[in-house]
Design a protein around this motif. Structure first.
Motif, PDB file in Angstrom:
ATOM      1  N   ARG A   1      56.790  59.508  30.279  1.00  0.00           N
ATOM      2  CA  ARG A   1      55.965  60.334  31.171  1.00  0.00           C
ATOM      3  C   ARG A   1      56.860  61.214  32.039  1.00  0.00           C
ATOM      4  O   ARG A   1      56.600  62.399  32.230  1.00  0.00           O
ATOM      5  CB  ARG A   1      55.081  59.410  32.012  1.00  0.00           C
TER       6      ARG A   1
ATOM      7  N   PHE B   1      58.342  63.942  29.854  1.00  0.00           N
ATOM      8  CA  PHE B   1      57.343  64.985  29.637  1.00  0.00           C
ATOM      9  C   PHE B   1      57.242  65.875  30.877  1.00  0.00           C
ATOM     10  O   PHE B   1      57.245  67.108  30.779  1.00  0.00           O
ATOM     11  CB  PHE B   1      55.965  64.392  29.326  1.00  0.00           C
TER      12      PHE B   1
ATOM     13  N   THR C   1      60.299  68.125  31.290  1.00  0.00           N
ATOM     14  CA  THR C   1      60.341  69.143  30.242  1.00  0.00           C
ATOM     15  C   THR C   1      59.295  70.219  30.497  1.00  0.00           C
ATOM     16  O   THR C   1      59.589  71.420  30.429  1.00  0.00           O
ATOM     17  CB  THR C   1      60.133  68.493  28.857  1.00  0.00           C
ATOM     18  N   PHE C   2      58.067  69.800  30.804  1.00  0.00           N
ATOM     19  CA  PHE C   2      56.999  70.760  31.093  1.00  0.00           C
ATOM     20  C   PHE C   2      57.391  71.639  32.272  1.00  0.00           C
ATOM     21  O   PHE C   2      57.271  72.859  32.225  1.00  0.00           O
ATOM     22  CB  PHE C   2      55.681  70.038  31.382  1.00  0.00           C
TER      23      PHE C   2
END
Length: 123
Positions: A72, A75, A78-79
């Motif tokens: 999580r 993610f 990265t986002f």
């Protein structure tokens, strides 16, 4: 999905949706849990954690750093590195407070130091 008393919407990329649809059709799943153990019980955090630990050697990753929740965080980082939009990220993660989201994207002192060095403030 319900988690900690909150209802969350999970967004999946189109290609993953297609693969999941193919998987459930192939397995004859029409309702309920998609992923199960060999004994038919739903996969849980412990099952996933165990499977992740088994992959560490081949992936050359320190097993002490591998936990499901770290995906999580990965993610989120990265986002955010792509979008630079903490409000959108908070929405995707299901956070009602952006301060919670900030924890996921905080940089380390080492990262701050590297950025300072790249600025070449002292000639």
């Amino acid at each position: 999905m319900n988690c900690k008393g909150k209802r969350r919407v999970i967004f999946l990329p189109g290609e993953l949706q297609r693969k999941l649809k193919h998987y459930v059709k192939e397995k004859g799943i029409t309702a309920g849990v998609i992923f199960r153990t060999r004994t038919g019980r739903p996969l849980n955090r412990c099952n996933i954690w165990s499977d992740m630990k088994k992959l560490c050697k081949d992936a050359q990753v320190n097993p002490q750093k591998v936990f499901p929740h770290n995906l999580r965080h990965l993610f989120a980082r990265t986002f955010y590195s792509m979008e630079k939009d903490i409000a959108k990220l908070a929405d995707l993660l299901g956070h009602s407070n952006i301060d919670t989201t900030r924890i996921y994207i905080m940089e380390s002192g080492r990262e701050h130091q590297e950025k300072l060095e790249k600025m070449k403030l002292i000639l």
